[in-house]
Structure formats: C-alpha cells, structure tokens
Design a protein around this motif. Structure first.
Motif, PDB file in Angstrom:
ATOM      1  N   TYR A  35       0.815  -1.216   0.000  1.00  0.00           N
ATOM      2  CA  TYR A  35       0.000   0.000   0.000  1.00  0.00           C
ATOM      3  C   TYR A  35       0.850   1.269   0.000  1.00  0.00           C
ATOM      4  O   TYR A  35       0.312   2.367   0.063  1.00  0.00           O
ATOM      5  N   SER A  36       2.169   1.143  -0.083  1.00  0.00           N
ATOM      6  CA  SER A  36       3.057   2.295   0.085  1.00  0.00           C
ATOM      7  C   SER A  36       2.852   3.361  -0.987  1.00  0.00           C
ATOM      8  O   SER A  36       3.012   4.554  -0.726  1.00  0.00           O
ATOM      9  N   SER A  37       2.492   2.972  -2.199  1.00  0.00           N
ATOM     10  CA  SER A  37       2.350   3.936  -3.287  1.00  0.00           C
ATOM     11  C   SER A  37       1.085   4.783  -3.172  1.00  0.00           C
ATOM     12  O   SER A  37       0.933   5.768  -3.897  1.00  0.00           O
ATOM     13  N   LEU A  38       0.176   4.427  -2.280  1.00  0.00           N
ATOM     14  CA  LEU A  38      -1.105   5.117  -2.193  1.00  0.00           C
ATOM     15  C   LEU A  38      -1.133   6.170  -1.090  1.00  0.00           C
ATOM     16  O   LEU A  38      -2.147   6.818  -0.879  1.00  0.00           O
ATOM     17  N   ASP A  39      -0.043   6.343  -0.369  1.00  0.00           N
ATOM     18  CA  ASP A  39       0.102   7.423   0.604  1.00  0.00           C
ATOM     19  C   ASP A  39      -1.015   7.412   1.658  1.00  0.00           C
ATOM     20  O   ASP A  39      -1.674   8.420   1.901  1.00  0.00           O
ATOM     21  N   PHE A  40      -1.227   6.268   2.287  1.00  0.00           N
ATOM     22  CA  PHE A  40      -2.204   6.191   3.363  1.00  0.00           C
ATOM     23  C   PHE A  40      -1.679   6.911   4.596  1.00  0.00           C
ATOM     24  O   PHE A  40      -0.502   6.829   4.930  1.00  0.00           O
ATOM     25  N   LYS A  41      -2.569   7.620   5.282  1.00  0.00           N
ATOM     26  CA  LYS A  41      -2.197   8.310   6.502  1.00  0.00           C
ATOM     27  C   LYS A  41      -2.589   7.459   7.711  1.00  0.00           C
ATOM     28  O   LYS A  41      -3.713   6.955   7.777  1.00  0.00           O
ATOM     29  N   PRO A  42      -1.684   7.278   8.674  1.00  0.00           N
ATOM     30  CA  PRO A  42      -2.033   6.495   9.865  1.00  0.00           C
ATOM     31  C   PRO A  42      -3.091   7.203  10.698  1.00  0.00           C
ATOM     32  O   PRO A  42      -3.171   8.436  10.719  1.00  0.00           O
ATOM     33  N   SER A  43      -3.908   6.429  11.384  1.00  0.00           N
ATOM     34  CA  SER A  43      -4.946   6.977  12.256  1.00  0.00           C
ATOM     35  C   SER A  43      -4.446   7.043  13.688  1.00  0.00           C
ATOM     36  O   SER A  43      -3.549   6.293  14.086  1.00  0.00           O
ATOM     37  N   GLU A  44      -5.010   7.953  14.447  1.00  0.00           N
ATOM     38  CA  GLU A  44      -4.707   8.064  15.867  1.00  0.00           C
ATOM     39  C   GLU A  44      -5.865   7.472  16.659  1.00  0.00           C
ATOM     40  O   GLU A  44      -7.022   7.608  16.277  1.00  0.00           O
ATOM     41  N   SER A  45      -5.533   6.840  17.759  1.00  0.00           N
ATOM     42  CA  SER A  45      -6.583   6.291  18.619  1.00  0.00           C
ATOM     43  C   SER A  45      -6.797   7.205  19.811  1.00  0.00           C
ATOM     44  O   SER A  45      -5.967   8.053  20.120  1.00  0.00           O
ATOM     45  N   ILE A  46      -7.919   7.037  20.472  1.00  0.00           N
ATOM     46  CA  ILE A  46      -8.202   7.834  21.654  1.00  0.00           C
ATOM     47  C   ILE A  46      -7.291   7.402  22.799  1.00  0.00           C
ATOM     48  O   ILE A  46      -6.782   6.279  22.818  1.00  0.00           O
ATOM     49  N   ASN A  47      -7.079   8.270  23.755  1.00  0.00           N
ATOM     50  CA  ASN A  47      -6.301   7.909  24.935  1.00  0.00           C
ATOM     51  C   ASN A  47      -7.049   8.347  26.190  1.00  0.00           C
ATOM     52  O   ASN A  47      -8.132   8.933  26.119  1.00  0.00           O
ATOM     53  N   ILE A  48      -6.478   8.052  27.321  1.00  0.00           N
ATOM     54  CA  ILE A  48      -7.166   8.283  28.600  1.00  0.00           C
ATOM     55  C   ILE A  48      -7.490   9.751  28.804  1.00  0.00           C
ATOM     56  O   ILE A  48      -8.480  10.100  29.436  1.00  0.00           O
ATOM     57  N   ASN A  49      -6.697  10.641  28.235  1.00  0.00           N
ATOM     58  CA  ASN A  49      -6.902  12.067  28.439  1.00  0.00           C
ATOM     59  C   ASN A  49      -8.029  12.626  27.579  1.00  0.00           C
ATOM     60  O   ASN A  49      -8.496  13.731  27.807  1.00  0.00           O
ATOM     61  N   ASP A  50      -8.453  11.872  26.558  1.00  0.00           N
ATOM     62  CA  ASP A  50      -9.569  12.337  25.736  1.00  0.00           C
ATOM     63  C   ASP A  50     -10.878  12.169  26.489  1.00  0.00           C
ATOM     64  O   ASP A  50     -11.032  11.277  27.330  1.00  0.00           O
ATOM     65  N   ASN A  51     -11.826  13.033  26.175  1.00  0.00           N
ATOM     66  CA  ASN A  51     -13.127  12.986  26.846  1.00  0.00           C
ATOM     67  C   ASN A  51     -14.021  11.943  26.181  1.00  0.00           C
ATOM     68  O   ASN A  51     -15.081  12.239  25.645  1.00  0.00           O
ATOM     69  N   VAL A  52     -13.559  10.698  26.186  1.00  0.00           N
ATOM     70  CA  VAL A  52     -14.297   9.592  25.574  1.00  0.00           C
ATOM     71  C   VAL A  52     -14.358   8.451  26.578  1.00  0.00           C
ATOM     72  O   VAL A  52     -13.347   8.074  27.172  1.00  0.00           O
ATOM     73  N   GLU A  53     -15.543   7.918  26.773  1.00  0.00           N
ATOM     74  CA  GLU A  53     -15.717   6.831  27.729  1.00  0.00           C
ATOM     75  C   GLU A  53     -15.152   5.532  27.161  1.00  0.00           C
ATOM     76  O   GLU A  53     -15.526   5.092  26.082  1.00  0.00           O
ATOM     77  N   ILE A  54     -14.206   4.924  27.872  1.00  0.00           N
ATOM     78  CA  ILE A  54     -13.650   3.648  27.464  1.00  0.00           C
ATOM     79  C   ILE A  54     -14.618   2.532  27.870  1.00  0.00           C
ATOM     80  O   ILE A  54     -15.112   2.495  28.990  1.00  0.00           O
ATOM     81  N   LYS A  55     -14.904   1.627  26.928  1.00  0.00           N
ATOM     82  CA  LYS A  55     -15.834   0.541  27.222  1.00  0.00           C
ATOM     83  C   LYS A  55     -15.209  -0.420  28.239  1.00  0.00           C
ATOM     84  O   LYS A  55     -14.035  -0.768  28.137  1.00  0.00           O
ATOM     85  N   LYS A  56     -16.010  -0.831  29.199  1.00  0.00           N
ATOM     86  CA  LYS A  56     -15.520  -1.702  30.257  1.00  0.00           C
ATOM     87  C   LYS A  56     -16.456  -2.886  30.441  1.00  0.00           C
ATOM     88  O   LYS A  56     -17.654  -2.780  30.215  1.00  0.00           O
ATOM     89  N   CYS A  57     -15.869  -4.005  30.874  1.00  0.00           N
ATOM     90  CA  CYS A  57     -16.660  -5.195  31.187  1.00  0.00           C
ATOM     91  C   CYS A  57     -16.110  -5.826  32.457  1.00  0.00           C
ATOM     92  O   CYS A  57     -14.908  -5.780  32.721  1.00  0.00           O
ATOM     93  N   LEU A  58     -17.003  -6.428  33.204  1.00  0.00           N
ATOM     94  CA  LEU A  58     -16.613  -7.194  34.380  1.00  0.00           C
ATOM     95  C   LEU A  58     -17.070  -8.627  34.207  1.00  0.00           C
ATOM     96  O   LEU A  58     -18.197  -8.885  33.775  1.00  0.00           O
ATOM     97  N   TYR A  59     -16.192  -9.567  34.530  1.00  0.00           N
ATOM     98  CA  TYR A  59     -16.586 -10.967  34.569  1.00  0.00           C
ATOM     99  C   TYR A  59     -16.251 -11.510  35.947  1.00  0.00           C
ATOM    100  O   TYR A  59     -15.092 -11.576  36.349  1.00  0.00           O
ATOM    101  N   LYS A  60     -17.285 -11.831  36.710  1.00  0.00           N
ATOM    102  CA  LYS A  60     -17.143 -12.293  38.094  1.00  0.00           C
ATOM    103  C   LYS A  60     -16.288 -11.328  38.918  1.00  0.00           C
ATOM    104  O   LYS A  60     -15.412 -11.736  39.672  1.00  0.00           O
ATOM    105  N   GLY A  61     -16.555 -10.030  38.693  1.00  0.00           N
ATOM    106  CA  GLY A  61     -15.887  -8.996  39.475  1.00  0.00           C
ATOM    107  C   GLY A  61     -14.541  -8.561  38.945  1.00  0.00           C
ATOM    108  O   GLY A  61     -13.950  -7.606  39.473  1.00  0.00           O
TER     109      GLY A  61
END
Length: 395
Positions: free
Chosen positions: A73-99
């Motif tokens: 894919y190098s010839s097509l000049d794709f731009k990498p994406s950034e992911s959210i981090n803890i400092n962003d105002n986005v709720e991280i999905k959480k799950c509990l299994y037996k606590g």
C-alpha cells in the motif's frame, strides 16, 4: 463533478477515505480515489486530514495502521490513524466478569480440526448461559453504562453467522439449553436471479460429461449472467475446457479456488461493473461465500445445489422462529453477517471468523494468544487460517 468543482466561484467540501477500498467486492477502486485527489490538489484544493479514530479501540487502530503501512500500500500514501487515549473525553468501554475487569474485545483461540464447529457452537451457547447466570446478586458478566455497572440478559447478545447451516446448528443448541432466540428475516439473498444462475452453473459442473441429455445443462449455463451468451452463440471448445478445468478443481476439494475460478474465468465482475449492477455483483459474491463455507463443511456439490434450491423455494412463514424485528424481548438475536451491517448491539458474537487456505504471497492480520491484533507477510507457503469465533463487547 469536474465542471462544478473546477468552475470559478464554487466552493465545495469533498469527503473520502481511501481505506474504504476494502469494499472492492462492491466495485470500489482506490486508484479512482487517488486520481480524483490528485486532480483536486492540482486545482488548488486544500486537504484537511481527519486522523483521530473515535470508533475503534487502540489495538484495532494499531493493526489497521500496520496493515496499510506495508509494502503493498506504500504507493497510495495512506495516513495512519490516531486512537483515543485516557486524556480524551471519551468513555472507554468496560466489562466485568465475576468482578474482574476483562477486555471488551477479544478473539478466540484457533482450532486444529475441521470437525470442531459443532463443538465451538456448544462452547458459545454455554458461554452465553454463563454470562447470564446470577451469582451473589449479579450476572457473571456486567457492562459499564452511563457511569454504572449493569447486569446482562439474553437480549444483549447478537450472534452473527455466515451460512444457513450454521444457524440450524445454533437453533438446535438454543432449543437444547432453553435459550430464547429470534432469527432476523434474511432470505432475500437467495430469492433473485443470481441464485438461479448460480445453481445453473453448479449443475453443469456437477455433470460428468455433456453427452446426450446432459448437454442441456451445458446450454443453460451459457445463458446465465456468468457467460451472457445469446441463442445465436456458436459453442466452441473454450467453454467445454472451462467446465473441465472447474471439475478438476472440484475433484481436489479446493472450493475457494473453484468459486474464484468461476468468477475470474467468466469475467463476472467485468460484466457487472456498471453502477446499476453493483448490487447484483455483491449478491453473486455473497452466494459464492456461502457456497465455499457450505462445501468446506464436508458437503458435496449436489448437497449444495439442493440447499440453494431449498433456500430459493423456501417460504419465510414455514419457520415459526423467524420473527419480525420488535418481537425480540429478552431473546438472543440471530442474523447473517452481511445483514448485520449498520446495526449495533451490546454484545456481539461473530462465529465462523476466518476460514481459508492461501498459497500466494499475502498480507494477513491475525491475533495472538492474548487476543492482540498482529500483521504478517507470508510468502510462498500454504497456510491454513481458521478462527472459530470472535467475541466483541460494545456497551
């Protein structure tokens, strides 16, 4: 579009994503996108990359970046994406299994035997039961929503399958363990002319030869969309050679190679390349995927033909378990993978996953034992990839 964009005094915003080229089976072409971008830039357009991904977990974003940064894919000049981090105002999905906190997204281990699918489905059903079991006043699995933990019920689960026979296995197990379920209406895939033409081609391949009455199967195949011949067409050895080639592939039980060969040798994508034919081509591809999965479960070609006939002639009212949307209170949702596009559920189980054999040099994304996405380049090796099921939690 060019007249509007290049005209003086016009100001427009154009939105596009080259990574949507993954929909090549629906006719997308990333080179068309690249050409349009180059022309717009040459005319003074200003690019504003939107690089932050608010939809996917960091592990998925990292795997996507790794895939699109490879040599292919190098010839097509794709731009990498950034992911959210803890400092962003986005709720991280959480799950509990037996606590205990568990990953909200993970992929199961691989299996070594082809005949383990029923066993895998049994594990899935048992896991649903386990997650919904109450211990110490709460279900074993809990999801985090609106700032608090909540119990789960059967309605939270959506089970996605690739082929109809997989649904039958699941239904038998749900009935065995008393799990309520609803199956989404999804029979239109096999109700059109595409299914009829697919059956016609397979019936011709299933003939040992084209002598005597068998020749009628050959003639009918030539009038399908795959060949597109008229009544005036003069039969030649080329068509006979194709069916001989396809029978040889079938004899080796190389089912993915067989379906690919039918599509490529008849140039089906070329015949259906126009915008008005995209849906038809998509339907052919989906039936082809169904055929591969069905044959890989040790079914014969004749059994596949019979199954397609049954699906084509089936009546939705014959199955009391196929209910309309809205009647799914406290029931596990069942639907095919392609019909789930655009829908959202708290807990998704995608059975089937990856199942293919590759002999060429290709890029593969797989998951290690910890469920972390990885990308590798495998060259000149026969590699069997099989993932039994995927669990994802999207609360």
């Amino acid at each position: 579009f060019k007249k509007i964009f290049l005209c003086d005094g016009h100001h427009i915003i154009v939105v596009g994503d080259p990574k949507q080229s993954i929909y090549s089976f629906q006719g997308t072409d990333v080179l068309v996108y690249k050409k349009a971008i180059d022309e717009m830039k040459a005319s003074g357009a200003i690019a504003h990359p939107l690089t932050k991904n608010y939809r996917s977990r960091p592990e998925v974003v990292e795997a996507s970046n790794a895939l699109f940064s490879t040599k292919g894919y190098s010839s097509l000049d794709f731009k990498p994406s950034e992911s959210i981090n803890i400092n962003d105002n986005v709720e991280i999905k959480k799950c509990l299994y037996k606590g205990q906190v568990i990953k909200p997204f993970f992929i199961s281990k691989y299996l070594d035997k082809e005949n383990d699918k029923v066993q895998v489905f049994e594990v899935i059903v048992q896991q649903i039961l386990d997650y919904c079991t109450y211990e110490n006043g709460h279900t074993n699995l809990q999801l985090y929503e609106n700032g608090t933990w909540r119990d789960v019920n059967f309605q939270d689960f959506a089970v996605l399958y690739k082929a109809g026979y997989e649904a039958k296995i699941l239904i038998s197990l749900f009935n065995k363990y008393g799990i309520p379920y609803v199956k989404n209406k999804d029979r239109s895939l096999f109700k059109g002319i595409e299914c009829v033409h697919f059956i016609t081609i397979l019936e011709a391949i299933n003939m040992k030869d084209f002598t005597n009455r068998n020749r009628e199967y050959f003639k009918r195949a030539l009038f399908t969309t795959f060949f597109g011949y008229s009544l005036q067409h003069s039969v030649n050895s080329k068509e006979f050679d194709l069916f001989t080639k396809w029978r040889n592939i079938l004899s080796k039980k190389s089912y993915e190679e067989l379906i690919d060969a039918i599509f490529i040798d008849t140039n089906l994508a070329g015949k259906l390349s126009g915008p008005t034919n995209i849906q038809s081509l998509t339907t052919f591809n989906q039936i082809g995927e169904f055929a591969i999965a069905y044959l890989n479960e040790n079914h014969t070609l004749q059994e596949l033909i019979n199954e397609l006939y049954a699906l084509y002639n089936s009546n939705e009212d014959d199955d009391n378990n196929i209910l309309k949307k809205g009647t799914d209170y406290h029931s596990v949702q069942m639907m095919s993978l392609h019909s789930s596009k655009g829908l959202q559920f708290p807990i998704v189980i995608n059975i089937g996953g990856i199942s293919s054999t590759k002999n060429d040099a290709s890029i593969y994304m797989y998951h290690d034992e910890s469920g972390n996405p990885c990308v590798t380049h495998i060259k000149n090796e026969q590699v069997k990839i099989r993932c039994c099921f995927i669990l994802g939690y999207f609360s």
